[in-house]
Design a protein around this motif. Sequence first.
Motif, PDB file in Angstrom:
ATOM      1  N   HIS A 161       0.829  -1.208   0.000  1.00 32.47           N
ATOM      2  CA  HIS A 161       0.000   0.000   0.000  1.00 32.47           C
ATOM      3  C   HIS A 161       0.863   1.257   0.000  1.00 32.47           C
ATOM      4  N   THR A 162       1.867   1.304   0.861  1.00 34.17           N
ATOM      5  CA  THR A 162       2.714   2.496   0.946  1.00 34.17           C
ATOM      6  C   THR A 162       3.506   2.703  -0.338  1.00 34.17           C
ATOM      7  N   SER A 163       3.994   1.622  -0.926  1.00 33.62           N
ATOM      8  CA  SER A 163       4.718   1.731  -2.191  1.00 33.62           C
ATOM      9  C   SER A 163       3.817   2.238  -3.302  1.00 33.62           C
ATOM     10  N   GLY A 176       7.809  11.210   5.995  1.00 35.65           N
ATOM     11  CA  GLY A 176       7.241  11.165   7.336  1.00 35.65           C
ATOM     12  C   GLY A 176       5.741  10.986   7.330  1.00 35.65           C
ATOM     13  N   ASP A 177       5.073  11.519   6.319  1.00 32.89           N
ATOM     14  CA  ASP A 177       3.613  11.402   6.247  1.00 32.89           C
ATOM     15  C   ASP A 177       3.167   9.969   5.963  1.00 32.89           C
ATOM     16  N   LEU A 178       4.041   9.187   5.337  1.00 27.56           N
ATOM     17  CA  LEU A 178       3.665   7.822   4.971  1.00 27.56           C
ATOM     18  C   LEU A 178       3.438   6.952   6.196  1.00 27.56           C
ATOM     19  N   ALA A 182      -0.061   5.339   7.603  1.00 25.32           N
ATOM     20  CA  ALA A 182      -0.158   3.890   7.791  1.00 25.32           C
ATOM     21  C   ALA A 182      -0.404   3.499   9.240  1.00 25.32           C
ATOM     22  N   GLY A 183      -0.240   4.452  10.152  1.00 25.38           N
ATOM     23  CA  GLY A 183      -0.477   4.167  11.557  1.00 25.38           C
ATOM     24  C   GLY A 183       0.620   3.364  12.215  1.00 25.38           C
ATOM     25  N   THR A 200      14.798   1.417   2.127  1.00 21.27           N
ATOM     26  CA  THR A 200      13.805   2.238   2.814  1.00 21.27           C
ATOM     27  C   THR A 200      12.795   2.893   1.865  1.00 21.27           C
ATOM     28  N   PRO A 201      11.681   3.393   2.416  1.00 19.73           N
ATOM     29  CA  PRO A 201      10.721   4.136   1.584  1.00 19.73           C
ATOM     30  C   PRO A 201      11.360   5.347   0.908  1.00 19.73           C
TER      31      PRO A 201
END
Length: 279
Positions: A161-163, A176-178, A182-183, A200-201
């Motif tokens: 999802h984040t990717s 940082g917002d990612l 995502a919690g 890393t992201p």
Amino acid sequence: MEYVSRVPRPPLDGLIDDLYYLEGAPPYPRLTLPPMPGAVLIVNLGAPFRIRAGTDIAAADYADGVVITTPTRAMEFSYPPGTRSVGVHFKPWGPAPFLPMPAAELCDRPVTLEDVWGRSTVAALRDRLATAAGPHEMLTLLEDQLMRLVCETAGLGLVRHTSSVIAAATGAVAIGDLSVAAGVSSTHLAQRFKEIIGFTPKRLARTYRFAAAVRAIDPAGPVDWLELAGRAGYYDQAHFGHDFRTFTGLTPTRYLDLRRRFLREHPGHVLDVGLLPAD
């Protein structure tokens, strides 16, 4: 060269961009592959090929095949006069359900297919592929093998999802917002990315931004580097040039020279998708 590809059936389509078959004489004995946000698995059916994954790693030959997780730098492929293979173009998170180790252990370090799936599994697959009726049957055999081997992977949903958010923004996201969205903590998110993608992201965002810039280059026409860099999300041309050299070892103008050489010498070639002649 003959190139046949198709998207696999669910659930593999959530991990894989396409399955492909490749056969024929390569346009150059050596080709450089700039890093892109994706991974590859190759089942080799011809003579061995060679990969050099960076100046600090010795070139190695691959007879049975190779797995390359999402790279952070360019790799050089040396092909025999005739090459034949089937393979998988994975999404960045795609190889994880098929790997017996964290992706971080393979970052910029290609491994043989036997190291990943075992000698007996690979030998049996290659035997089935060798007797297949043609490319389409071969892709079905590869797809069936992947369906048998896919397994549950902790953290895959989070990383996928984040990717996807990073990909949709072509890397122009606040890292940082990612983790907030995502919690999870930034440390937890980075760890999951290393396990599943290999880094890393933040590094993945850089890769998507670089890829957006490369895909915007039209080697057939003039290139306004300042405008292109701005559209790709770089804050100035120096920032763009630095990232370009980090990912490819080349300046943008040298890269363009090599793309134009490929276009000039092999117009319309199936491999003219960013690969560069290295000889």
